[in-house]
Motif scaffolding. Structure first.
Motif, PDB file in Angstrom:
ATOM      1  N   PRO A 158       3.408   3.895  -1.479  1.00 23.37           N
ATOM      2  CA  PRO A 158       4.543   4.342  -2.470  1.00 23.37           C
ATOM      3  C   PRO A 158       5.708   3.960  -2.463  1.00 23.37           C
ATOM      4  O   PRO A 158       6.109   3.125  -2.048  1.00 23.37           O
ATOM      5  CB  PRO A 158       4.549   6.384  -2.617  1.00 23.37           C
ATOM      6  N   SER A 190       1.998  12.777  -0.265  1.00 21.94           N
ATOM      7  CA  SER A 190       3.029  13.372  -1.313  1.00 21.94           C
ATOM      8  C   SER A 190       4.449  13.568  -0.473  1.00 21.94           C
ATOM      9  O   SER A 190       4.498  13.857   0.159  1.00 21.94           O
ATOM     10  CB  SER A 190       2.385  13.775  -1.868  1.00 21.94           C
ATOM     11  N   VAL A 197      -0.255   6.557   4.919  1.00 17.93           N
ATOM     12  CA  VAL A 197      -1.054   6.068   4.086  1.00 17.93           C
ATOM     13  C   VAL A 197      -1.971   6.019   4.050  1.00 17.93           C
ATOM     14  O   VAL A 197      -2.724   5.118   5.308  1.00 17.93           O
ATOM     15  CB  VAL A 197      -0.932   5.111   2.673  1.00 17.93           C
ATOM     16  N   ASP A 198      -3.110   6.953   4.207  1.00 18.30           N
ATOM     17  CA  ASP A 198      -4.570   6.841   4.897  1.00 18.30           C
ATOM     18  C   ASP A 198      -5.320   6.256   4.291  1.00 18.30           C
ATOM     19  O   ASP A 198      -4.819   5.048   3.073  1.00 18.30           O
ATOM     20  CB  ASP A 198      -5.146   8.286   4.684  1.00 18.30           C
ATOM     21  N   SER A 234      -2.231  16.098   5.474  1.00 18.52           N
ATOM     22  CA  SER A 234      -0.798  15.180   5.346  1.00 18.52           C
ATOM     23  C   SER A 234       0.106  15.004   6.051  1.00 18.52           C
ATOM     24  O   SER A 234       1.080  14.459   7.001  1.00 18.52           O
ATOM     25  CB  SER A 234       0.157  15.459   4.397  1.00 18.52           C
ATOM     26  N   GLN A 250      -8.166   5.502   1.911  1.00 20.92           N
ATOM     27  CA  GLN A 250      -8.364   5.437   0.858  1.00 20.92           C
ATOM     28  C   GLN A 250      -7.017   5.344   0.293  1.00 20.92           C
ATOM     29  O   GLN A 250      -7.400   5.392  -1.474  1.00 20.92           O
ATOM     30  CB  GLN A 250      -8.916   6.552   0.607  1.00 20.92           C
ATOM     31  N   GLY A 251      -6.262   4.869   0.607  1.00 21.63           N
ATOM     32  CA  GLY A 251      -4.965   4.422  -0.026  1.00 21.63           C
ATOM     33  C   GLY A 251      -4.030   6.343  -0.746  1.00 21.63           C
ATOM     34  O   GLY A 251      -2.939   5.324  -1.139  1.00 21.63           O
ATOM     35  N   GLN A 252      -3.953   6.688  -0.277  1.00 25.65           N
ATOM     36  CA  GLN A 252      -3.336   7.747  -0.796  1.00 25.65           C
ATOM     37  C   GLN A 252      -2.577   8.227   0.762  1.00 25.65           C
ATOM     38  O   GLN A 252      -2.361   8.367   1.376  1.00 25.65           O
ATOM     39  CB  GLN A 252      -4.802   8.801  -0.626  1.00 25.65           C
ATOM     40  N   PRO A 253      -1.455   8.661  -0.363  1.00 23.79           N
ATOM     41  CA  PRO A 253      -0.020   8.720   1.225  1.00 23.79           C
ATOM     42  C   PRO A 253       0.197  10.569   1.174  1.00 23.79           C
ATOM     43  O   PRO A 253      -0.275  10.489   0.228  1.00 23.79           O
ATOM     44  CB  PRO A 253       1.042   8.072  -0.697  1.00 23.79           C
ATOM     45  N   ARG A 306       0.716  -1.257   0.437  1.00 21.59           N
ATOM     46  CA  ARG A 306      -0.060   0.465  -0.197  1.00 21.59           C
ATOM     47  C   ARG A 306       0.194   0.951  -0.515  1.00 21.59           C
ATOM     48  O   ARG A 306       0.803   1.471  -0.039  1.00 21.59           O
ATOM     49  CB  ARG A 306      -0.899  -0.177   1.140  1.00 21.59           C
ATOM     50  N   ARG A 336      -0.831  13.289   8.751  1.00 17.15           N
ATOM     51  CA  ARG A 336      -0.391  12.028   8.813  1.00 17.15           C
ATOM     52  C   ARG A 336       0.885  11.573   8.942  1.00 17.15           C
ATOM     53  O   ARG A 336       1.002  10.577   9.863  1.00 17.15           O
ATOM     54  CB  ARG A 336      -1.684  11.505   7.447  1.00 17.15           C
TER      55      ARG A 336
END
Length: 167
Positions: A42, A86, A78-79, A117, A81-84, A40, A120
């Protein structure tokens, strides 16, 4: 860390690769419930985790749980929802943490819409521990991920932190 070191890390992240042989090694080492925690992330975080793993192996580390969790210790970046986080937000977090610690601390308090972010990044240990627990990882692994960024980690968390700080 110096600005030069940070720029080197950015350059390495931009060029990050994971070879098919490394991916096969990760598949061989991790249990089926752990592998998605690696996948999961990046590419730049996968590369970092492989480097942390290699550092531990080179130091003679043999604790299987520590070696496993080294391969996915940053999964909380990574949240759900799969959003890392950046690379741009990594950079902002690092600069704020060093040059504007009050701004960083304020942004890290709660996940505001414009700086989720930063939150996170600041809390990826506990967030990753929650993901590891949900995946069925051992309580030792969950606790280690949760606490390796503590001010004075102990046990496996201290050993993970040492290897993480090398990269």
């Amino acid at each position: 860390m110096s600005a030069r070191t940070r720029l080197g890390q950015l350059w390495a992240a931009l060029r990050a690769t994971v070879t098919p042989a490394e991916r096969a090694l990760v598949r061989q080492i991790l249990a089926s419930n752990e592998y998605p925690l690696f996948e999961r992330m990046p590419l730049y975080d996968q590369r970092h985790c492989l480097d942390v793993y290699a550092t531990l192996v080179a130091a003679g580390e043999q604790d299987a749980e520590l070696l496993h969790l080294a391969l996915y210790h940053d999964t909380g970046k990574v949240d759900r929802q799969g959003q890392p986080v950046s690379l741009l937000w990594y950079g902002i977090a690092v600069v704020w943490k060093q040059l504007a610690p009050q701004c960083y601390a304020w942004a890290a308090q709660k996940p505001r819409w414009w700086c989720r972010s930063i939150y996170r990044y600041a809390h990826h240990g506990p967030l990753g521990a929650d993901l590891a627990a949900a995946a069925g990882c051992s309580p030792t692994i969950v606790a280690t991920i949760r606490h390796y960024h503590d001010d004075a980690p102990t046990g496996l968390a201290a050993r993970l932190r040492w290897a993480d700080d090398q990269h």
